[in-house]
Design a protein around this motif. Sequence first.
Motif, PDB file in Angstrom:
ATOM      1  N   ILE A 131      -3.594   5.091  -2.255  1.00 14.01           N
ATOM      2  CA  ILE A 131      -4.101   6.371  -1.521  1.00 14.01           C
ATOM      3  C   ILE A 131      -3.236   7.402  -1.373  1.00 14.01           C
ATOM      4  O   ILE A 131      -2.273   7.841  -1.428  1.00 14.01           O
ATOM      5  N   ALA A 132      -4.081   8.404  -2.590  1.00 10.94           N
ATOM      6  CA  ALA A 132      -3.774   9.757  -2.988  1.00 10.94           C
ATOM      7  C   ALA A 132      -3.966  10.177  -2.117  1.00 10.94           C
ATOM      8  O   ALA A 132      -5.104  10.841  -1.565  1.00 10.94           O
ATOM      9  N   GLY A 133      -3.351  11.749  -1.090  1.00 13.56           N
ATOM     10  CA  GLY A 133      -3.667  12.094  -0.688  1.00 13.56           C
ATOM     11  C   GLY A 133      -3.133  12.305   0.480  1.00 13.56           C
ATOM     12  O   GLY A 133      -1.205  12.180   0.461  1.00 13.56           O
ATOM     13  N   ASP A 134      -3.223  13.033   1.620  1.00 12.44           N
ATOM     14  CA  ASP A 134      -2.214  13.768   2.815  1.00 12.44           C
ATOM     15  C   ASP A 134      -1.711  12.458   3.798  1.00 12.44           C
ATOM     16  O   ASP A 134      -2.602  11.991   4.724  1.00 12.44           O
ATOM     17  N   SER A 135      -0.747  11.485   3.846  1.00 17.48           N
ATOM     18  CA  SER A 135      -0.215  10.050   4.973  1.00 17.48           C
ATOM     19  C   SER A 135      -0.806  11.058   6.357  1.00 17.48           C
ATOM     20  O   SER A 135      -1.057   9.999   7.152  1.00 17.48           O
ATOM     21  N   PHE A 136      -0.650  12.311   6.361  1.00 19.25           N
ATOM     22  CA  PHE A 136      -0.997  12.339   8.138  1.00 19.25           C
ATOM     23  C   PHE A 136      -2.245  12.269   8.048  1.00 19.25           C
ATOM     24  O   PHE A 136      -2.855  12.067   9.414  1.00 19.25           O
ATOM     25  N   ILE A 169       0.960  -1.146  -0.093  1.00 19.68           N
ATOM     26  CA  ILE A 169       0.115   0.107  -0.135  1.00 19.68           C
ATOM     27  C   ILE A 169       0.880   1.379   0.303  1.00 19.68           C
ATOM     28  O   ILE A 169       1.722   1.330   0.309  1.00 19.68           O
ATOM     29  N   PHE A 170       0.891   1.861  -0.760  1.00 16.73           N
ATOM     30  CA  PHE A 170       1.430   3.202  -1.182  1.00 16.73           C
ATOM     31  C   PHE A 170       0.824   4.852  -0.661  1.00 16.73           C
ATOM     32  O   PHE A 170      -0.508   4.328  -1.136  1.00 16.73           O
ATOM     33  N   PHE A 171       0.888   5.775  -0.162  1.00 16.08           N
ATOM     34  CA  PHE A 171       0.209   6.743  -0.031  1.00 16.08           C
ATOM     35  C   PHE A 171       1.798   7.487   0.020  1.00 16.08           C
ATOM     36  O   PHE A 171       2.535   7.846  -0.080  1.00 16.08           O
ATOM     37  N   GLU A 172       1.140   8.804  -0.836  1.00 14.95           N
ATOM     38  CA  GLU A 172       1.140   9.858  -2.123  1.00 14.95           C
ATOM     39  C   GLU A 172       0.806  11.031  -2.074  1.00 14.95           C
ATOM     40  O   GLU A 172      -0.686  11.173  -2.261  1.00 14.95           O
ATOM     41  N   LYS A 173       1.261  12.099  -1.538  1.00 17.39           N
ATOM     42  CA  LYS A 173      -0.187  13.634  -2.294  1.00 17.39           C
ATOM     43  C   LYS A 173       0.606  13.779  -3.382  1.00 17.39           C
ATOM     44  O   LYS A 173      -0.164  14.987  -4.137  1.00 17.39           O
ATOM     45  N   ASP A 174       1.728  14.518  -3.722  1.00 21.57           N
ATOM     46  CA  ASP A 174       1.909  14.669  -5.170  1.00 21.57           C
ATOM     47  C   ASP A 174       1.575  14.146  -5.796  1.00 21.57           C
ATOM     48  O   ASP A 174       2.062  13.021  -6.124  1.00 21.57           O
ATOM     49  N   ARG A 175       1.260  15.051  -7.078  1.00 20.66           N
ATOM     50  CA  ARG A 175       0.264  14.608  -8.099  1.00 20.66           C
ATOM     51  C   ARG A 175       1.427  14.490  -9.020  1.00 20.66           C
ATOM     52  O   ARG A 175       0.721  13.391 -10.173  1.00 20.66           O
ATOM     53  N   ASP A 176       2.380  15.116  -9.203  1.00 21.97           N
ATOM     54  CA  ASP A 176       4.174  14.799 -10.419  1.00 21.97           C
ATOM     55  C   ASP A 176       4.080  12.963 -10.018  1.00 21.97           C
ATOM     56  O   ASP A 176       4.087  12.079 -10.861  1.00 21.97           O
ATOM     57  N   ALA A 177       4.479  12.987  -8.974  1.00 18.25           N
ATOM     58  CA  ALA A 177       4.864  11.677  -8.200  1.00 18.25           C
ATOM     59  C   ALA A 177       4.100  10.295  -8.556  1.00 18.25           C
ATOM     60  O   ALA A 177       3.919   9.459  -8.744  1.00 18.25           O
ATOM     61  N   LEU A 178       1.972  10.972  -7.958  1.00 21.05           N
ATOM     62  CA  LEU A 178       1.291   9.959  -8.149  1.00 21.05           C
ATOM     63  C   LEU A 178       0.689   9.128  -9.408  1.00 21.05           C
ATOM     64  O   LEU A 178       1.018   7.964  -9.562  1.00 21.05           O
ATOM     65  N   ARG A 179       1.836  10.493 -10.513  1.00 24.22           N
ATOM     66  CA  ARG A 179       1.431   9.962 -12.087  1.00 24.22           C
ATOM     67  C   ARG A 179       2.824   8.442 -12.139  1.00 24.22           C
ATOM     68  O   ARG A 179       2.266   7.875 -12.648  1.00 24.22           O
ATOM     69  N   VAL A 180       4.411   8.690 -11.611  1.00 25.16           N
ATOM     70  CA  VAL A 180       5.175   8.134 -11.740  1.00 25.16           C
ATOM     71  C   VAL A 180       4.920   6.834 -10.965  1.00 25.16           C
ATOM     72  O   VAL A 180       4.921   5.864 -11.361  1.00 25.16           O
ATOM     73  N   LEU A 181       4.320   7.086  -9.989  1.00 23.02           N
ATOM     74  CA  LEU A 181       4.219   5.980  -8.926  1.00 23.02           C
ATOM     75  C   LEU A 181       2.969   4.735  -9.793  1.00 23.02           C
ATOM     76  O   LEU A 181       3.343   4.143  -9.623  1.00 23.02           O
ATOM     77  N   ARG A 182       2.153   5.161  -9.920  1.00 26.56           N
ATOM     78  CA  ARG A 182       1.157   4.543 -10.865  1.00 26.56           C
ATOM     79  C   ARG A 182       1.450   3.700 -12.400  1.00 26.56           C
ATOM     80  O   ARG A 182       1.970   2.909 -11.967  1.00 26.56           O
ATOM     81  N   SER A 183       2.132   3.917 -12.542  1.00 30.65           N
ATOM     82  CA  SER A 183       2.858   4.465 -14.113  1.00 30.65           C
ATOM     83  C   SER A 183       4.154   2.669 -13.510  1.00 30.65           C
ATOM     84  O   SER A 183       3.594   1.503 -14.339  1.00 30.65           O
ATOM     85  N   ASN A 184       4.795   3.322 -12.922  1.00 30.62           N
ATOM     86  CA  ASN A 184       5.379   1.620 -12.335  1.00 30.62           C
ATOM     87  C   ASN A 184       5.126   0.760 -11.681  1.00 30.62           C
ATOM     88  O   ASN A 184       5.308  -0.772 -11.999  1.00 30.62           O
ATOM     89  N   ILE A 185       3.883   0.690 -11.080  1.00 28.60           N
ATOM     90  CA  ILE A 185       3.107   0.145 -10.581  1.00 28.60           C
ATOM     91  C   ILE A 185       2.550  -0.934 -11.676  1.00 28.60           C
ATOM     92  O   ILE A 185       2.449  -1.783 -11.755  1.00 28.60           O
ATOM     93  N   ALA A 186       2.057  -0.266 -12.500  1.00 27.16           N
ATOM     94  CA  ALA A 186       1.043  -0.888 -13.781  1.00 27.16           C
ATOM     95  C   ALA A 186       2.074  -1.769 -14.428  1.00 27.16           C
ATOM     96  O   ALA A 186       1.963  -2.869 -14.726  1.00 27.16           O
ATOM     97  N   SER A 187       3.590  -1.145 -14.656  1.00 25.14           N
ATOM     98  CA  SER A 187       4.691  -1.540 -15.255  1.00 25.14           C
ATOM     99  C   SER A 187       4.926  -3.395 -14.808  1.00 25.14           C
ATOM    100  O   SER A 187       6.184  -3.880 -15.288  1.00 25.14           O
ATOM    101  N   LEU A 188       4.584  -3.279 -13.191  1.00 26.72           N
ATOM    102  CA  LEU A 188       4.674  -4.932 -12.540  1.00 26.72           C
ATOM    103  C   LEU A 188       4.013  -5.872 -11.842  1.00 26.72           C
ATOM    104  O   LEU A 188       3.797  -6.509 -12.762  1.00 26.72           O
ATOM    105  N   ASP A 189       3.246  -4.767 -10.593  1.00 32.04           N
ATOM    106  CA  ASP A 189       1.715  -6.445 -10.717  1.00 32.04           C
ATOM    107  C   ASP A 189       0.662  -4.690 -10.037  1.00 32.04           C
ATOM    108  O   ASP A 189       0.912  -5.120  -8.819  1.00 32.04           O
ATOM    109  N   PRO A 190      -0.112  -4.581 -11.481  1.00 27.14           N
ATOM    110  CA  PRO A 190      -0.967  -3.396 -10.446  1.00 27.14           C
ATOM    111  C   PRO A 190      -2.109  -4.161  -9.292  1.00 27.14           C
ATOM    112  O   PRO A 190      -2.782  -3.568  -8.669  1.00 27.14           O
TER     113      PRO A 190
END
Length: 190
Positions: free
Chosen positions: A98-103, A71-92
Amino acid sequence: MLEKRINAGKFKGKSIKLPSKDSTRSSKSIVLGSLFDTLQFDIVDATFVELFAGSGSVGLEALSRGAKRVIFFEKDRDALRVLRSNIASLDPHSCEVIAGDSFINAPTLLAKLHSAYIYIDPPFSFRDGMSQIYEKMLLLIEKLPKQSVKQLIIEHMSSLEMPVSVGEFVQIKQKRFGATTLTYMEIRES
């Protein structure tokens, strides 16, 4: 775009993309090597959580080395785009983002888990707007439901003196790599 390779496991050698250095900071290979030398077989078939995930390099390495669910938590929009792309290339199918503020999101959402390995790597405090990040991180750790956590691993600046205990969690080990330190914490034994 910068890239990084998975070091070991079923996805060894596969490239993942890294977001801009303006928005994230990738964990160094020596730090990741030490982390997974320490965790080794403990994470096989376990749930692994990466807070402040960025590219997801730590969680994807855990997945490659046998974690059942990440499970990944990330807030930054650019990082989320890259994160989702990385996941899709391996094992979605084994990953959740979880997009949004980890706190804000982590204490509630992690309450549904049992005995997860939780990797916390907030932006270092010298970044703009991050001067209070470690105080917020310690408050977040205090709020984590103890049944949800098998082990906490915190990546932080070596200049930060991590407390020996935070809420129900106690420090069990610390490893320093120049300017970066990994602190391991578990539930205090009664």
